[in-house]
Design a protein around this motif. Sequence first.
Motif, PDB file in Angstrom:
ATOM      1  N   GLU A 114     -10.900  14.430   3.593  1.00 39.02           N
ATOM      2  CA  GLU A 114     -10.593  12.928   4.485  1.00 39.02           C
ATOM      3  C   GLU A 114     -11.053  11.427   4.809  1.00 39.02           C
ATOM      4  O   GLU A 114     -12.297  11.664   4.470  1.00 39.02           O
ATOM      5  CB  GLU A 114     -10.312  13.767   6.535  1.00 39.02           C
ATOM      6  N   VAL A 115     -10.447  10.754   3.759  1.00 39.55           N
ATOM      7  CA  VAL A 115     -11.315   9.731   3.589  1.00 39.55           C
ATOM      8  C   VAL A 115     -11.137   8.599   4.012  1.00 39.55           C
ATOM      9  O   VAL A 115     -10.048   8.166   4.271  1.00 39.55           O
ATOM     10  CB  VAL A 115     -10.592   8.964   1.596  1.00 39.55           C
ATOM     11  N   GLU A 116     -12.097   7.513   4.565  1.00 43.91           N
ATOM     12  CA  GLU A 116     -11.821   6.480   4.818  1.00 43.91           C
ATOM     13  C   GLU A 116     -12.615   5.383   4.287  1.00 43.91           C
ATOM     14  O   GLU A 116     -13.075   5.910   3.376  1.00 43.91           O
ATOM     15  CB  GLU A 116     -12.057   6.528   6.505  1.00 43.91           C
ATOM     16  N   ALA A 117     -12.520   4.209   4.457  1.00 43.56           N
ATOM     17  CA  ALA A 117     -13.295   3.500   3.785  1.00 43.56           C
ATOM     18  C   ALA A 117     -15.403   3.439   3.793  1.00 43.56           C
ATOM     19  O   ALA A 117     -15.069   3.175   2.778  1.00 43.56           O
ATOM     20  CB  ALA A 117     -12.804   2.020   3.980  1.00 43.56           C
ATOM     21  N   SER A 118     -15.396   4.269   4.977  1.00 43.22           N
ATOM     22  CA  SER A 118     -16.767   4.026   4.780  1.00 43.22           C
ATOM     23  C   SER A 118     -17.175   5.528   4.762  1.00 43.22           C
ATOM     24  O   SER A 118     -18.785   6.316   5.475  1.00 43.22           O
ATOM     25  CB  SER A 118     -17.713   3.337   5.395  1.00 43.22           C
ATOM     26  N   GLY A 125     -15.833   1.701   0.191  1.00 39.92           N
ATOM     27  CA  GLY A 125     -14.126   0.981   0.168  1.00 39.92           C
ATOM     28  C   GLY A 125     -12.809   1.703   0.465  1.00 39.92           C
ATOM     29  O   GLY A 125     -11.840   0.537   0.043  1.00 39.92           O
ATOM     30  N   HIS A 126     -12.715   2.921  -0.403  1.00 44.68           N
ATOM     31  CA  HIS A 126     -11.368   3.490  -0.814  1.00 44.68           C
ATOM     32  C   HIS A 126     -10.635   3.506   0.265  1.00 44.68           C
ATOM     33  O   HIS A 126     -10.771   3.370   1.322  1.00 44.68           O
ATOM     34  CB  HIS A 126     -12.138   4.748  -0.590  1.00 44.68           C
ATOM     35  N   ILE A 127      -9.648   3.708  -0.511  1.00 47.30           N
ATOM     36  CA  ILE A 127      -7.771   3.891   0.749  1.00 47.30           C
ATOM     37  C   ILE A 127      -7.433   4.612   1.147  1.00 47.30           C
ATOM     38  O   ILE A 127      -8.154   5.780   0.827  1.00 47.30           O
ATOM     39  CB  ILE A 127      -6.895   3.045  -0.058  1.00 47.30           C
ATOM     40  N   PRO A 128      -7.491   4.956   2.852  1.00 43.10           N
ATOM     41  CA  PRO A 128      -7.389   6.085   3.326  1.00 43.10           C
ATOM     42  C   PRO A 128      -6.921   7.267   2.168  1.00 43.10           C
ATOM     43  O   PRO A 128      -5.854   6.691   1.940  1.00 43.10           O
ATOM     44  CB  PRO A 128      -6.583   5.921   4.722  1.00 43.10           C
ATOM     45  N   LEU A 129      -6.908   9.044   2.828  1.00 45.99           N
ATOM     46  CA  LEU A 129      -6.405   9.436   2.135  1.00 45.99           C
ATOM     47  C   LEU A 129      -6.551  10.918   2.648  1.00 45.99           C
ATOM     48  O   LEU A 129      -7.661  10.968   2.928  1.00 45.99           O
ATOM     49  CB  LEU A 129      -7.122   9.888   0.090  1.00 45.99           C
TER      50      LEU A 129
END
Length: 143
Positions: free
Chosen positions: A71-75, A39-43
């Motif tokens: 690259e971080v997305e919610a899932s 659930g992290h915010i995009p980063l």
Amino acid sequence: MSQSTLLLEVATPQGMALQQAVLSLRAPGSQGQFGVLQGHIPLLSALRNGVLIYETETGLQAAAIGPGVAEVEASRVRIITERFVEAKKVALDEARLKVKEAEEALAKSDAKGDANEYEERCRALEWAMALRDLSEWASKNAG
């Protein structure tokens, strides 16, 4: 993959090194470590040589990674990196020796001389330190 997990993907020039459902992870960002939960915010973050620690349903695991990007997305977290080495493939004594050798090589370099050689030796030391840190982490977390 459950609602509380995210997919961790690590790609290197040699191919996909890891695809794993994880509960959380800590990565070595260029500005310091950062953590990620589902659930992290995009980063988007640059990565440095260091230890990637990730928690699976069976416990904590770790690997040394080289410079790259995350690259971080919610899932999902996608990591593209130059290097990836799992903890089980690094011996502590060997890792400590590589740090010592890299430090000696860097000490023989002249920062005012060949800039490329100096930078290469700095990167070699950073990688050796990442392998040592990984091996020390594995020794403390074994069992």
